[in-house]
Design an enzyme around this catalytic site. Structure first.
Site, PDB file in Angstrom:
ATOM      1  N   ALA A 186     -48.427 -59.780  -5.897  1.00 26.37           N
ATOM      2  CA  ALA A 186     -49.470 -60.719  -6.287  1.00 26.37           C
ATOM      3  C   ALA A 186     -49.098 -62.114  -5.794  1.00 26.37           C
ATOM      4  O   ALA A 186     -47.945 -62.374  -5.456  1.00 26.37           O
ATOM      5  CB  ALA A 186     -49.632 -60.711  -7.806  1.00 26.37           C
ATOM      6  N   ALA A 187     -50.049 -63.022  -5.784  1.00 30.84           N
ATOM      7  CA  ALA A 187     -49.797 -64.369  -5.270  1.00 30.84           C
ATOM      8  C   ALA A 187     -48.654 -65.058  -6.001  1.00 30.84           C
ATOM      9  O   ALA A 187     -47.866 -65.782  -5.394  1.00 30.84           O
ATOM     10  CB  ALA A 187     -51.075 -65.211  -5.381  1.00 30.84           C
ATOM     11  N   CYS A 188     -48.522 -64.814  -7.291  1.00 25.51           N
ATOM     12  CA  CYS A 188     -47.469 -65.464  -8.066  1.00 25.51           C
ATOM     13  C   CYS A 188     -46.120 -64.768  -7.898  1.00 25.51           C
ATOM     14  O   CYS A 188     -45.128 -65.176  -8.481  1.00 25.51           O
ATOM     15  CB  CYS A 188     -47.842 -65.503  -9.546  1.00 25.51           C
ATOM     16  SG  CYS A 188     -48.131 -63.861 -10.235  1.00 25.51           S
ATOM     17  N   HIS A 189     -46.071 -63.733  -7.080  1.00 27.58           N
ATOM     18  CA  HIS A 189     -44.866 -62.927  -6.920  1.00 27.58           C
ATOM     19  C   HIS A 189     -44.192 -63.139  -5.574  1.00 27.58           C
ATOM     20  O   HIS A 189     -43.100 -62.638  -5.321  1.00 27.58           O
ATOM     21  CB  HIS A 189     -45.257 -61.447  -7.097  1.00 27.58           C
ATOM     22  CG  HIS A 189     -44.108 -60.512  -6.954  1.00 27.58           C
ATOM     23  ND1 HIS A 189     -43.912 -59.749  -5.842  1.00 27.58           N
ATOM     24  CD2 HIS A 189     -43.075 -60.225  -7.779  1.00 27.58           C
ATOM     25  CE1 HIS A 189     -42.819 -59.024  -5.989  1.00 27.58           C
ATOM     26  NE2 HIS A 189     -42.299 -59.294  -7.154  1.00 27.58           N
TER      27      HIS A 189
ATOM     28  N   VAL B 267     -47.456 -58.882 -12.401  1.00 29.78           N
ATOM     29  CA  VAL B 267     -48.909 -58.713 -12.470  1.00 29.78           C
ATOM     30  C   VAL B 267     -49.280 -57.273 -12.143  1.00 29.78           C
ATOM     31  O   VAL B 267     -50.049 -56.632 -12.859  1.00 29.78           O
ATOM     32  CB  VAL B 267     -49.624 -59.696 -11.519  1.00 29.78           C
ATOM     33  CG1 VAL B 267     -51.108 -59.399 -11.440  1.00 29.78           C
ATOM     34  CG2 VAL B 267     -49.389 -61.128 -11.956  1.00 29.78           C
TER      35      VAL B 267
END
Length: 136
Positions: free
Chosen positions: A78-81, A90
């Site tokens: 995910a983008a935050c990963h 996520v």
């Protein structure tokens, strides 16, 4: 500047740019699904952003897969990963098992993305997925 950007975005939405981007995203998904057996969509099949495709390449490590495709600007998880080597929190919260989450690749499209670029990305990712050494 922000007002001009909002005006430009509004004009693009009014002229259907998001629909065109969504059609290209779907083209990418269908072509990858045809080229890579057992490719799995991560997320809802209909209720999703028109510019993002997150799929898992089962049996593959997403980071190693992308390392074999330097012409593709993509990320794993995910983008935050981004930049981590453990499964995305996520994707794990979505119920994905660790192997599937580690095989995830997030592909983003822009208003300037072309069908030729989609086809080139599919060819590169399919070729990388055909290499046995990519598996974990």
């Amino acid at each position: 500047g922000l007002g001009a950007a909002a005006t430009l975005a509004g004009n693009r939405l009014r002229h259907g740019a998001h629909r065109q981007t969504g059609q290209l995203r779907d083209r990418l998904h269908v072509a990858l699904q045809s080229a890579v057996p057992d490719l799995a969509l991560n997320g809802h099949p209909d209720d999703r952003l028109p510019n993002t495709l997150n799929v898992s390449f089962p049996g593959f490590d997403g980071e190693r897969l992308l390392a074999r495709t330097p012409s593709i600007a993509a990320a794993t998880g995910a983008a935050c990963h981004s930049g981590r080597t453990e499964p995305s929190a996520v994707l794990s919260a979505m119920g994905l098992e660790a192997d599937r989450a580690l095989g995830a690749v997030r592909l983003s499209l822009g208003y300037s993305t072309t069908a030729a670029e989609i086809d080139a990305a599919v060819a590169a990712l399919a070729a990388a997925a055909a290499v046995d050494e990519v598996t974990t």
